[in-house]
Write an enzyme that holds these catalytic residues in place. Structure first.
Site, PDB file in Angstrom:
ATOM      1  N   ARG A  39       0.832  -1.095   0.094  1.00  0.00           N
ATOM      2  CA  ARG A  39      -0.007  -0.072  -0.121  1.00  0.00           C
ATOM      3  C   ARG A  39       0.760   1.360  -0.107  1.00  0.00           C
ATOM      4  O   ARG A  39       1.003   1.887  -1.156  1.00  0.00           O
ATOM      5  CB  ARG A  39      -0.942  -0.027   1.140  1.00  0.00           C
ATOM      6  CG  ARG A  39      -2.025   0.879   0.989  1.00  0.00           C
ATOM      7  CD  ARG A  39      -1.832   2.272   1.731  1.00  0.00           C
ATOM      8  NE  ARG A  39      -1.376   2.620   2.809  1.00  0.00           N
ATOM      9  CZ  ARG A  39      -0.883   3.526   3.580  1.00  0.00           C
ATOM     10  NH1 ARG A  39      -0.780   4.552   2.959  1.00  0.00           N
ATOM     11  NH2 ARG A  39      -0.566   3.590   4.653  1.00  0.00           N
ATOM     12  N   ASP A  40       1.406   1.485   1.178  1.00  0.00           N
ATOM     13  CA  ASP A  40       2.098   2.823   1.212  1.00  0.00           C
ATOM     14  C   ASP A  40       3.434   2.615   0.380  1.00  0.00           C
ATOM     15  O   ASP A  40       4.224   3.607  -0.098  1.00  0.00           O
ATOM     16  CB  ASP A  40       2.685   2.970   2.716  1.00  0.00           C
ATOM     17  CG  ASP A  40       3.250   4.358   2.945  1.00  0.00           C
ATOM     18  OD1 ASP A  40       3.066   5.431   2.106  1.00  0.00           O
ATOM     19  OD2 ASP A  40       3.712   4.537   4.113  1.00  0.00           O
ATOM     20  N   HIS A  54       5.568   4.673  12.661  1.00  0.00           N
ATOM     21  CA  HIS A  54       5.914   4.349  11.138  1.00  0.00           C
ATOM     22  C   HIS A  54       6.894   5.788  10.764  1.00  0.00           C
ATOM     23  O   HIS A  54       6.378   6.823  10.678  1.00  0.00           O
ATOM     24  CB  HIS A  54       4.392   4.966  10.454  1.00  0.00           C
ATOM     25  CG  HIS A  54       4.051   4.918   9.171  1.00  0.00           C
ATOM     26  ND1 HIS A  54       3.562   3.748   8.393  1.00  0.00           N
ATOM     27  CD2 HIS A  54       4.475   5.406   8.102  1.00  0.00           C
ATOM     28  CE1 HIS A  54       3.657   4.014   7.259  1.00  0.00           C
ATOM     29  NE2 HIS A  54       4.366   4.902   6.801  1.00  0.00           N
ATOM     30  N   CYS A  56       4.568   9.733  -0.143  1.00  0.00           N
ATOM     31  CA  CYS A  56       3.275  10.117   0.080  1.00  0.00           C
ATOM     32  C   CYS A  56       2.892  11.071  -1.141  1.00  0.00           C
ATOM     33  O   CYS A  56       3.705  11.799  -1.354  1.00  0.00           O
ATOM     34  CB  CYS A  56       3.118  11.027   1.384  1.00  0.00           C
ATOM     35  SG  CYS A  56       1.441  11.785   1.657  1.00  0.00           S
ATOM     36  N   ASN A  58       9.866   4.629   3.033  1.00  0.00           N
ATOM     37  CA  ASN A  58       9.726   4.122   4.563  1.00  0.00           C
ATOM     38  C   ASN A  58      10.891   3.302   5.091  1.00  0.00           C
ATOM     39  O   ASN A  58      11.763   3.045   4.220  1.00  0.00           O
ATOM     40  CB  ASN A  58       8.534   3.055   4.536  1.00  0.00           C
ATOM     41  CG  ASN A  58       7.217   3.634   4.214  1.00  0.00           C
ATOM     42  OD1 ASN A  58       6.577   4.222   5.268  1.00  0.00           O
ATOM     43  ND2 ASN A  58       6.827   3.528   3.086  1.00  0.00           N
TER      44      ASN A  58
END
Length: 313
Positions: free
Chosen positions: A27-28, A221, A254, A263
């Site tokens: 996802r991210d 996170h 993002c 990340n």
């Protein structure tokens, strides 16, 4: 000179016996890619992550395709995954009640909402104020809980905001409390642009604990914009946090915050946990192999330092 495949194990006092890795790569990790990754590749990515021993994998986001085109194939992805894509360890992001409806129609049993600690990012990401976004999430959370689903609350920009600069800890705690008061099972505090440092992590966790949100309810996170993600994560683990978000290969970013880079890489986290003798359930070699494979699909090397060291790339 040979490269070791595993670190020496040297435990530290006060560290936990086990940490849960909350994998956000599908996802991210993929939401900020310039090109849309084929859904078949996404499904294979998830299968490889599960085969590598990762038990909690966030699969996708049920957002309108016009918002995040890279994740516009959520239903198709879950169809391809079948039973592997359901259950309380396969969360998906839902922005509103329509997203929740779409997720529930596919049998999803775990969802996440994504709030902001700052007004600027709430406007950029959701086109709403912080208060309006909490109001929007309230029926989403309640309906999910009523249906027996597990619910996570993300709060972004907890350490800094590209428009507003440093974010006061009290402001972050206020937003976190408002979301957790809705009944969410878990809070994930996010350093969306990667500006946090260990002392800041200590202070925020202290403040959350003082507000009744303990480390047993909290996940972290961290993004690695300034190379601080692993240091910040291990600081949080030492403070009692037992759930850590990470993305295989260090993928991520993002779409609504240009300064947000990748990340924390799952492999970098696993290397550190292995060195401390902390159980996590993942197979480092399999993760490295998966990241090398995904890098080939994306046409660029994985950002993870451990992947590069162990794969020779």
């Amino acid at each position: 000179m040979s490269t070791p495949s595993l670190p020496m194990t040297e435990p530290l006092p006060g560290m936990p016996d086990r940490v849960t890795i909350y994998e956000v790569g599908p996802r991210d990790g993929l939401q900020n890619e310039k090109t849309v990754v084929p859904v078949e590749v996404k499904a294979e990515f998830v299968r490889r992550l599960l085969a590598a021993g990762l038990q909690t994998v966030e699969l996708t986001s049920f957002v309108p395709q016009r918002w995040v085109p890279q994740l516009g194939d959520a239903e198709e992805l879950l169809d391809l995954l079948g039973a592997a894509g359901t259950g309380q360890q396969r969360p998906v992001l839902v922005p509103n009640e329509r997203g929740l409806d779409r997720a529930l129609e596919k049998g999803v049993r775990a969802v996440a909402v994504f709030g902001s600690a700052t007004e600027s990012f709430a406007r950029a990401n959701l086109n709403r104020s912080v208060a309006e976004s909490v109001q929007m999430f309230a029926p989403v959370v309640q309906r999910a809980l009523d249906g027996g689903a597990w619910v996570r609350a993300y709060v972004s920009m907890c350490f800094g905001d590209p428009w507003e600069g440093p974010v006061p800890v009290a402001q972050v705690v206020d937003v976190c409390s408002r979301l957790m008061d809705l009944g969410c099972d878990q809070l994930s505090v996010g350093d969306t642009i990667g500006v946090g440092t260990p002392g800041h992590v200590h202070r925020l966790l202290d403040a959350l604990d003082g507000a009744g949100i303990g480390p047993d309810q909290t996940a972290v996170h961290f993004h690695d914009t300034y190379g601080q993600a692993l240091a910040n994560t291990m600081t949080a683990v030492g403070r009692g946090v037992r759930v850590v978000d990470a993305s295989t290969g260090g993928l991520g970013g993002c779409p609504y915050a240009r300064s947000a880079t990748g990340n924390l890489a799952t492999e970098d986290l696993v290397w550190a946990l292995d060195g401390l003798g902390i159980e996590h359930g993942a197979d480092l070699a399999a993760l490295v192999e998966t990241s090398v494979w995904m890098a080939e699909q994306l046409g660029r090397p994985a950002p993870s330092r451990v992947v590069r060291a162990l794969s020779g790339s």
